[in-house]
Each structure stands twice: as structure tokens, then as C-alpha cells.
Design a protein around this motif. Structure first.
Motif, PDB file in Angstrom:
ATOM      1  N   THR A 188     -10.032   6.501   4.427  1.00 11.37           N
ATOM      2  CA  THR A 188      -8.879   6.274   5.299  1.00 11.37           C
ATOM      3  C   THR A 188      -8.836   4.876   5.922  1.00 11.37           C
ATOM      4  N   ILE A 189      -9.839   4.486   6.671  1.00 16.04           N
ATOM      5  CA  ILE A 189      -9.656   3.308   7.520  1.00 16.04           C
ATOM      6  C   ILE A 189      -9.805   1.994   6.775  1.00 16.04           C
ATOM      7  N   CYS A 190     -10.218   2.011   5.513  1.00 16.02           N
ATOM      8  CA  CYS A 190     -10.205   0.774   4.733  1.00 16.02           C
ATOM      9  C   CYS A 190      -8.786   0.242   4.563  1.00 16.02           C
ATOM     10  N   TRP A 191      -7.776   1.094   4.778  1.00 16.37           N
ATOM     11  CA  TRP A 191      -6.378   0.694   4.629  1.00 16.37           C
ATOM     12  C   TRP A 191      -5.803   0.092   5.903  1.00 16.37           C
ATOM     13  N   LEU A 192      -6.612  -0.015   6.955  1.00 17.30           N
ATOM     14  CA  LEU A 192      -6.128  -0.461   8.256  1.00 17.30           C
ATOM     15  C   LEU A 192      -6.735  -1.809   8.617  1.00 17.30           C
ATOM     16  N   SER A 193      -5.909  -2.695   9.147  1.00 13.98           N
ATOM     17  CA  SER A 193      -6.394  -4.022   9.511  1.00 13.98           C
ATOM     18  C   SER A 193      -6.976  -4.073  10.922  1.00 13.98           C
ATOM     19  N   ASP A 194      -6.472  -3.227  11.819  1.00  9.71           N
ATOM     20  CA  ASP A 194      -6.774  -3.342  13.247  1.00  9.71           C
ATOM     21  C   ASP A 194      -7.391  -2.046  13.759  1.00  9.71           C
ATOM     22  N   LEU A 195      -8.716  -1.999  13.815  1.00 12.85           N
ATOM     23  CA  LEU A 195      -9.373  -0.771  14.254  1.00 12.85           C
ATOM     24  C   LEU A 195      -9.285  -0.565  15.760  1.00 12.85           C
ATOM     25  N   ASP A 196      -9.142  -1.621  16.528  1.00  7.91           N
ATOM     26  CA  ASP A 196      -8.973  -1.433  17.975  1.00  7.91           C
ATOM     27  C   ASP A 196      -7.679  -0.672  18.251  1.00  7.91           C
ATOM     28  N   ARG A 197      -6.625  -1.051  17.573  1.00  6.15           N
ATOM     29  CA  ARG A 197      -5.344  -0.355  17.742  1.00  6.15           C
ATOM     30  C   ARG A 197      -5.434   1.076  17.224  1.00  6.15           C
ATOM     31  N   ASN A 257       0.823  -1.210   0.000  1.00  2.00           N
ATOM     32  CA  ASN A 257       0.000   0.000   0.000  1.00  2.00           C
ATOM     33  C   ASN A 257       0.860   1.265   0.000  1.00  2.00           C
ATOM     34  N   ARG A 258       1.952   1.240   0.768  1.00  2.00           N
ATOM     35  CA  ARG A 258       2.836   2.416   0.800  1.00  2.00           C
ATOM     36  C   ARG A 258       3.434   2.688  -0.582  1.00  2.00           C
ATOM     37  N   GLU A 259       3.877   1.652  -1.274  1.00  2.00           N
ATOM     38  CA  GLU A 259       4.439   1.844  -2.612  1.00  2.00           C
ATOM     39  C   GLU A 259       3.398   2.442  -3.558  1.00  2.00           C
ATOM     40  N   ASN A 260       2.170   1.972  -3.441  1.00  2.00           N
ATOM     41  CA  ASN A 260       1.092   2.508  -4.278  1.00  2.00           C
ATOM     42  C   ASN A 260       0.829   3.972  -3.967  1.00  2.00           C
ATOM     43  N   TRP A 261       0.790   4.317  -2.668  1.00  2.00           N
ATOM     44  CA  TRP A 261       0.527   5.708  -2.285  1.00  2.00           C
ATOM     45  C   TRP A 261       1.706   6.620  -2.611  1.00  2.00           C
ATOM     46  N   ASP A 262       2.919   6.092  -2.533  1.00  2.00           N
ATOM     47  CA  ASP A 262       4.069   6.878  -2.994  1.00  2.00           C
ATOM     48  C   ASP A 262       3.911   7.242  -4.465  1.00  2.00           C
ATOM     49  N   ASP A 263       3.458   6.277  -5.261  1.00  2.00           N
ATOM     50  CA  ASP A 263       3.267   6.515  -6.697  1.00  2.00           C
ATOM     51  C   ASP A 263       2.191   7.560  -6.958  1.00  2.00           C
ATOM     52  N   ARG A 264       1.222   7.657  -6.088  1.00  2.00           N
ATOM     53  CA  ARG A 264       0.112   8.589  -6.311  1.00  2.00           C
ATOM     54  C   ARG A 264       0.517  10.052  -6.109  1.00  2.00           C
ATOM     55  N   VAL A 265       1.584  10.272  -5.358  1.00  2.00           N
ATOM     56  CA  VAL A 265       1.917  11.639  -4.945  1.00  2.00           C
ATOM     57  C   VAL A 265       2.078  12.588  -6.134  1.00  2.00           C
ATOM     58  N   PRO A 266       2.923  12.300  -7.126  1.00  2.00           N
ATOM     59  CA  PRO A 266       3.061  13.263  -8.231  1.00  2.00           C
ATOM     60  C   PRO A 266       1.779  13.432  -9.040  1.00  2.00           C
ATOM     61  N   LEU A 267       0.959  12.383  -9.113  1.00  2.00           N
ATOM     62  CA  LEU A 267      -0.313  12.489  -9.828  1.00  2.00           C
ATOM     63  C   LEU A 267      -1.277  13.396  -9.079  1.00  2.00           C
ATOM     64  N   HIS A 268      -1.364  13.212  -7.768  1.00  2.00           N
ATOM     65  CA  HIS A 268      -2.285  14.011  -6.974  1.00  2.00           C
ATOM     66  C   HIS A 268      -1.789  15.442  -6.783  1.00  2.00           C
ATOM     67  N   ALA A 269      -0.484  15.628  -6.804  1.00  2.00           N
ATOM     68  CA  ALA A 269       0.051  16.992  -6.696  1.00  2.00           C
ATOM     69  C   ALA A 269      -0.429  17.859  -7.848  1.00  2.00           C
ATOM     70  N   VAL A 270      -0.738  17.238  -8.960  1.00  2.00           N
ATOM     71  CA  VAL A 270      -1.278  17.958 -10.124  1.00  2.00           C
ATOM     72  C   VAL A 270      -2.797  18.005 -10.081  1.00  2.00           C
ATOM     73  N   SER A 271      -3.432  16.868  -9.790  1.00  2.00           N
ATOM     74  CA  SER A 271      -4.888  16.771  -9.938  1.00  2.00           C
ATOM     75  C   SER A 271      -5.658  17.390  -8.783  1.00  2.00           C
ATOM     76  N   TYR A 272      -5.005  17.685  -7.659  1.00  2.00           N
ATOM     77  CA  TYR A 272      -5.700  18.277  -6.522  1.00  2.00           C
ATOM     78  C   TYR A 272      -5.933  19.785  -6.672  1.00  2.00           C
ATOM     79  N   GLU A 273      -5.561  20.369  -7.791  1.00  7.54           N
ATOM     80  CA  GLU A 273      -5.802  21.787  -8.067  1.00  7.54           C
ATOM     81  C   GLU A 273      -5.255  22.661  -6.937  1.00  7.54           C
TER      82      GLU A 273
END
Length: 282
Positions: A141-150, A17-33
Motif C-alpha cells: 500500500t504505502i509505496c504508492w504514497l509520497s507523503d507519509l506524514d499526511r 498510478n490510478r490509470e494503472n490500477w483501473d486497468d488491473r481491476v478486470p484482471l484481478h476480478a478474475v485472478s482473486y478467486e
């Protein structure tokens, strides 16, 4: 294999997931206006929606002068908006180093003094200094988390006594739907069983670019599980709401409406798109 459930170690899923979100950064830096923030009065759409709701449940009915921790802050547009809305001290937390580098530069460019902390949200208390009047998270956000108690325990420990937690996120009932079906049809698991859903998708929810690391893992959490985790951590629920619109187009059948996207009008009242929970540490 999109949407199939698999057994996977948290650390392996987190790294994918971290690798995927790292990849999103330059794309979102443009598309977030982000150029809209050249107007010093501009706030992100998410914060314009969320802060008036949050403020109804703050002791002084205002975020002005409060210390705010923003969990899973990504590239910082909402964090900067929280500062512009009047927060005294803002701290953004995320597990993506490129996202935080972009957030830091963005905040400095717009004269916002913020702290940025690189850590998993499940380890936030150990990594973040101080405590807060508000802990905030929104949206997707929380769909990326396995442990909601933590997760909920981190929130409790980050809040000072009397502090307030806010979350608005995609509704678990929405995430159970087949996004490509012609009708509102359940396809995916609503109730979690500890396994992760695996996805292979080169696109992101914003912009037209693609990512190199396409595989991600998500966990379904029912509304009862989310509420139960917060209650179990010692927080008191003060507000729950469900909404009809989303900030992103979940399905090609959704139509653009003020504030985001919604199902066609004839189906708009059949299922919620979001939930909002506000809780307090007494």
C-alpha cells in the motif's frame, strides 16, 4: 528505466498510478478467486492472517461489533472479509472508481453492507464520514504514497479515541533487493529522498493478463520513516513485528510455502519480507 529515481509532481504520478490500477481491476476480478466467497465462512488469506494478530491488541480481543475503515481497499475482497470476521460497519476507501464499482457489486452479491468512498488516501479524513474503532491497511500500500506524514495524520483523524491502526506491508529492506539476482543483493534505494521510482511493466502481481497503462511511480520509505510518521501524528506504537513470508511472489527465486511465498530455506532468516505495525490513538 525500471527503478530509476525521477522528479515528478504528485498529481501527475497519482494519475498515472490510478490509470494503472483501473486497468488491473478486470484482471484481478478474475485472478482473486472470488468464487471462493460463495462459501459464507470464507475469508481472504490476508484477513485470515491479519485479524488474529490485530485482535490481540483490541480492547475486547475481538473485531466483532467494531467499526472498521479499510484504506486502499482495491476490489473489496479483504473489506468483505473484515465484515465476515465480525466488524459491525466497514468502509472501503480507494482512488479507483472501477475498483470500487467491482467492490460494491461483490459485497452486494454476498450480502455485505458496506460503504465505499472514492478518494485519495491522503485526503481520506475529508471524504469519509464518521470515525472508527479500527483503521486497517494491508498489503502493498504505502509505496504508492509520497507523503507519509499526511498519510499518518489521516489515520489519526479517522480513529476515535482509543482506536487501533493496523498495517502489514512489504518490508523496505525487501523492496531494496534486486528481484532477479541469484543472491540477496541490494539494488534499489532503501532510504527515500522525495523522488519517485518509475516503473514500466505491463504485468500485475496477480493473474496473467496485461495492462494498457504500464507506467507507475512508487516511493521508498524506510522503517524509521514509517514509524516516525505514525508517532509524529500522535499515535502510540503498541506492536512491531517482521515476517518471513509474502502473499505474492516478489522474486522468481521465491518458493511457495504455507501462507504465501518465501526465500529458499537457506536464506529465509537473512532478511524480512514484511513488517507489521499496530498503533493506538490514546
Amino acid at each position: 528505466m525500471n527503478g530509476e529515481h525521477v522528479e515528478i509532481d504528485w498529481s501527475a504520478a497519482r494519475e498515472a498510478n490510478r490509470e494503472n490500477w483501473d486497468d488491473r481491476v478486470p484482471l484481478h476480478a478474475v485472478s482473486y478467486e472470488r468464487e471462493s466467497f460463495d462459501d459464507p465462512e470464507h475469508l481472504s488469506d490476508v484477513i485470515r492472517h491479519d485479524v488474529p494478530v490485530l485482535e490481540r491488541f483490541l480492547p475486547a480481543r475481538s473485531i466483532v461489533g467494531l467499526d472498521v475503515c479499510h484504506l486502499q481497499c482495491h476490489i473489496g475482497t479483504d473489506t468483505v472479509s473484515l465484515a465476515r470476521a465480525g466488524a459491525r460497519r466497514v468502509t472501503g476507501v480507494d482512488f479507483s472508481a472501477p475498483a470500487l464499482e467491482t467492490a460494491r457489486a461483490f459485497a452486494e452479491e454476498h450480502g455485505v453492507d458496506a460503504e465505499w468512498v472514492e478518494t485519495d488516501v491522503l485526503d481520506a479524513r475529508a471524504a469519509v464520514s464518521g470515525d472508527f474503532d479500527v483503521v486497517y491497511t494491508s498489503i502493498g500500500t504505502i509505496c504508492w504514497l509520497s507523503d507519509l506524514d499526511r498519510w499518518a495524520q489521516q489515520i489519526h483523524e479517522l480513529l476515535r479515541p482509543g482506536g487501533t491502526f493496523f498495517i502489514r506491508d512489504g518490508h523496505p529492506a525487501l523492496y531494496a533487493l534486486d528481484e532477479d539476482a541469484e543472491t540477496l543483493t541490494a539494488r534499489y534505494r532503501y532510504f527515500g529522498d522525495g523522488t519517485a521510482q518509475v516503473w514500466d511493466d505491463a504485468s500485475t502481481y496477480a493473474g496473467n493478463g496485461t495492462v494498457s497503462h504500464t507506467r507507475t511511480y512508487e516511493w521508498p520509505h524506510s522503517l524509521a520513516e514509517i514509524l516516525g510518521a505514525l508517532l509524529g501524528a500522535g499515535l502510540r506504537i503498541v506492536h512491531v513485528d517482521e515476517g518471513r513470508t509474502l502473499p505474492w511472489r516478489f522474486s522468481p527465486r521465491m518458493v511457495e510455502v504455507p501462507g504465501g511465498y518465501a526465500w529458499p530455506e537457506a536464506q529465509r532468516d537473512l532478511l524480512p519480507c514484511t513488517y507489521t505495525i499496530i498503533a493506538r490513538r490514546d
